[in-house]
Design a protein around this motif. Structure first.
Motif, PDB file in Angstrom:
ATOM      1  N   SER A  97      39.563  -9.432  19.221  1.00  0.00           N
ATOM      2  CA  SER A  97      39.644  -9.735  17.789  1.00  0.00           C
ATOM      3  C   SER A  97      39.044  -8.649  16.902  1.00  0.00           C
ATOM      4  O   SER A  97      39.448  -8.500  15.749  1.00  0.00           O
ATOM      5  CB  SER A  97      38.972 -11.076  17.495  1.00  0.00           C
ATOM      6  OG  SER A  97      37.588 -10.995  17.794  1.00  0.00           O
ATOM      7  N   ASN A  98      38.091  -7.891  17.404  1.00  0.00           N
ATOM      8  CA  ASN A  98      37.450  -6.870  16.571  1.00  0.00           C
ATOM      9  C   ASN A  98      38.177  -5.525  16.579  1.00  0.00           C
ATOM     10  O   ASN A  98      37.741  -4.594  15.932  1.00  0.00           O
ATOM     11  CB  ASN A  98      35.995  -6.676  17.004  1.00  0.00           C
ATOM     12  CG  ASN A  98      35.879  -6.178  18.429  1.00  0.00           C
ATOM     13  OD1 ASN A  98      36.824  -6.293  19.207  1.00  0.00           O
ATOM     14  ND2 ASN A  98      34.732  -5.633  18.775  1.00  0.00           N
ATOM     15  N   LEU A  99      39.285  -5.421  17.299  1.00  0.00           N
ATOM     16  CA  LEU A  99      40.044  -4.168  17.348  1.00  0.00           C
ATOM     17  C   LEU A  99      40.970  -4.055  16.141  1.00  0.00           C
ATOM     18  O   LEU A  99      41.448  -5.054  15.604  1.00  0.00           O
ATOM     19  CB  LEU A  99      40.878  -4.097  18.634  1.00  0.00           C
ATOM     20  CG  LEU A  99      40.113  -4.047  19.946  1.00  0.00           C
ATOM     21  CD1 LEU A  99      41.088  -4.048  21.107  1.00  0.00           C
ATOM     22  CD2 LEU A  99      39.218  -2.829  20.005  1.00  0.00           C
ATOM     23  N   ASP A 100      41.243  -2.812  15.742  1.00  0.00           N
ATOM     24  CA  ASP A 100      42.152  -2.535  14.637  1.00  0.00           C
ATOM     25  C   ASP A 100      43.472  -2.041  15.223  1.00  0.00           C
ATOM     26  O   ASP A 100      43.539  -0.943  15.772  1.00  0.00           O
ATOM     27  CB  ASP A 100      41.532  -1.475  13.719  1.00  0.00           C
ATOM     28  CG  ASP A 100      42.368  -1.253  12.480  1.00  0.00           C
ATOM     29  OD1 ASP A 100      43.076  -2.186  12.054  1.00  0.00           O
ATOM     30  OD2 ASP A 100      42.327  -0.125  11.950  1.00  0.00           O
ATOM     31  N   TRP A 101      44.522  -2.847  15.115  1.00  0.00           N
ATOM     32  CA  TRP A 101      45.809  -2.511  15.711  1.00  0.00           C
ATOM     33  C   TRP A 101      46.926  -3.015  14.815  1.00  0.00           C
ATOM     34  O   TRP A 101      46.725  -3.908  13.989  1.00  0.00           O
ATOM     35  CB  TRP A 101      45.934  -3.098  17.118  1.00  0.00           C
ATOM     36  CG  TRP A 101      45.564  -4.550  17.196  1.00  0.00           C
ATOM     37  CD1 TRP A 101      44.327  -5.075  17.364  1.00  0.00           C
ATOM     38  CD2 TRP A 101      46.443  -5.663  17.048  1.00  0.00           C
ATOM     39  NE1 TRP A 101      44.383  -6.447  17.342  1.00  0.00           N
ATOM     40  CE2 TRP A 101      45.669  -6.838  17.154  1.00  0.00           C
ATOM     41  CE3 TRP A 101      47.806  -5.791  16.845  1.00  0.00           C
ATOM     42  CZ2 TRP A 101      46.213  -8.115  17.047  1.00  0.00           C
ATOM     43  CZ3 TRP A 101      48.360  -7.054  16.749  1.00  0.00           C
ATOM     44  CH2 TRP A 101      47.550  -8.201  16.859  1.00  0.00           C
ATOM     45  N   THR A 102      48.117  -2.446  14.985  1.00  0.00           N
ATOM     46  CA  THR A 102      49.243  -2.849  14.150  1.00  0.00           C
ATOM     47  C   THR A 102      50.325  -3.604  14.917  1.00  0.00           C
ATOM     48  O   THR A 102      51.059  -4.379  14.337  1.00  0.00           O
ATOM     49  CB  THR A 102      49.896  -1.613  13.485  1.00  0.00           C
ATOM     50  OG1 THR A 102      50.264  -0.689  14.505  1.00  0.00           O
ATOM     51  CG2 THR A 102      48.933  -0.960  12.507  1.00  0.00           C
ATOM     52  N   GLN A 106      50.349  -0.947  20.462  1.00  0.00           N
ATOM     53  CA  GLN A 106      49.114  -0.253  20.128  1.00  0.00           C
ATOM     54  C   GLN A 106      47.899  -0.985  20.709  1.00  0.00           C
ATOM     55  O   GLN A 106      46.970  -0.363  21.215  1.00  0.00           O
ATOM     56  CB  GLN A 106      48.962  -0.112  18.618  1.00  0.00           C
ATOM     57  CG  GLN A 106      47.741   0.710  18.228  1.00  0.00           C
ATOM     58  CD  GLN A 106      47.530   0.778  16.729  1.00  0.00           C
ATOM     59  OE1 GLN A 106      48.072  -0.032  15.989  1.00  0.00           O
ATOM     60  NE2 GLN A 106      46.741   1.747  16.291  1.00  0.00           N
ATOM     61  N   LEU A 107      47.916  -2.316  20.649  1.00  0.00           N
ATOM     62  CA  LEU A 107      46.818  -3.101  21.219  1.00  0.00           C
ATOM     63  C   LEU A 107      46.709  -2.840  22.719  1.00  0.00           C
ATOM     64  O   LEU A 107      45.612  -2.637  23.252  1.00  0.00           O
ATOM     65  CB  LEU A 107      47.008  -4.595  20.951  1.00  0.00           C
ATOM     66  CG  LEU A 107      45.973  -5.520  21.575  1.00  0.00           C
ATOM     67  CD1 LEU A 107      44.579  -5.221  21.033  1.00  0.00           C
ATOM     68  CD2 LEU A 107      46.340  -6.972  21.357  1.00  0.00           C
ATOM     69  N   LEU A 110      45.159   0.516  23.288  1.00  0.00           N
ATOM     70  CA  LEU A 110      43.726   0.485  23.010  1.00  0.00           C
ATOM     71  C   LEU A 110      42.953  -0.133  24.183  1.00  0.00           C
ATOM     72  O   LEU A 110      41.929   0.384  24.608  1.00  0.00           O
ATOM     73  CB  LEU A 110      43.433  -0.311  21.736  1.00  0.00           C
ATOM     74  CG  LEU A 110      43.756   0.366  20.409  1.00  0.00           C
ATOM     75  CD1 LEU A 110      43.662  -0.644  19.272  1.00  0.00           C
ATOM     76  CD2 LEU A 110      42.830   1.534  20.171  1.00  0.00           C
TER      77      LEU A 110
END
Length: 141
Positions: A97-102, A106-107, A110
């Motif tokens: 939940s704390n990751l920045d992805w589009t 991409q997730l 990461l």
């Protein structure tokens, strides 16, 4: 961007596949039924000695049934009912939940690039498989 359950299952499959994670679901109830049935048939055919022989043969058959029939965890994950997939989704979503992805691609990139995230997801998966599915887990690294 909202993450779909199917995307999360693919991510979990990628993580578990990378570590060659396998699980063996034990069929102890089925094995007990086979043991009892073989002992019963042995009793019908051979009386008291037949029960002993049938119990021994049935016990061996039951032990063989419960021995490690390992399947890849990605296969197990994709065969789970939607309610169980949703449960896994919720647990995994809390980890990422704390990751920045589009998007899901991409997730996945990461997560696959982070050993710490992979370890967290693997620990969550191992806990789920051993507690919820009552399976034995092994890694073929």
């Amino acid at each position: 961007m909202p993450l779909m359950v199917g995307d999360m299952m693919k991510l979990l499959c990628s993580v578990s596949e990378g570590r060659k994670m396998q699980a063996a679901v034990k069929h102890s109830g089925r094995a007990a039924l086979v043991t009892g049935a073989v002992a019963f048939v042995g009793g019908l055919v051979g009386g008291p000695p037949g029960i002993a022989v049938g119990g021994a043969v049935g016990g061996l058959l039951g032990a063989w049934m419960t021995s490690g029939q390992f399947k890849p965890v990605p296969q197990i994950l994709m065969e789970l009912p939607p309610s169980e997939q949703q449960k896994l989704f919720n647990e995994a979503a809390a980890i990422v939940s704390n990751l920045d992805w589009t998007d899901a691609v991409q997730l996945t990139a990461l997560v696959m690039g982070s050993e710490a995230l992979q370890q967290q997801l693997l620990a969550m998966l191992t806990d789920y498989v051993t507690k919820e599915l009552r399976a034995e887990v092994r890694y073929d690294d």
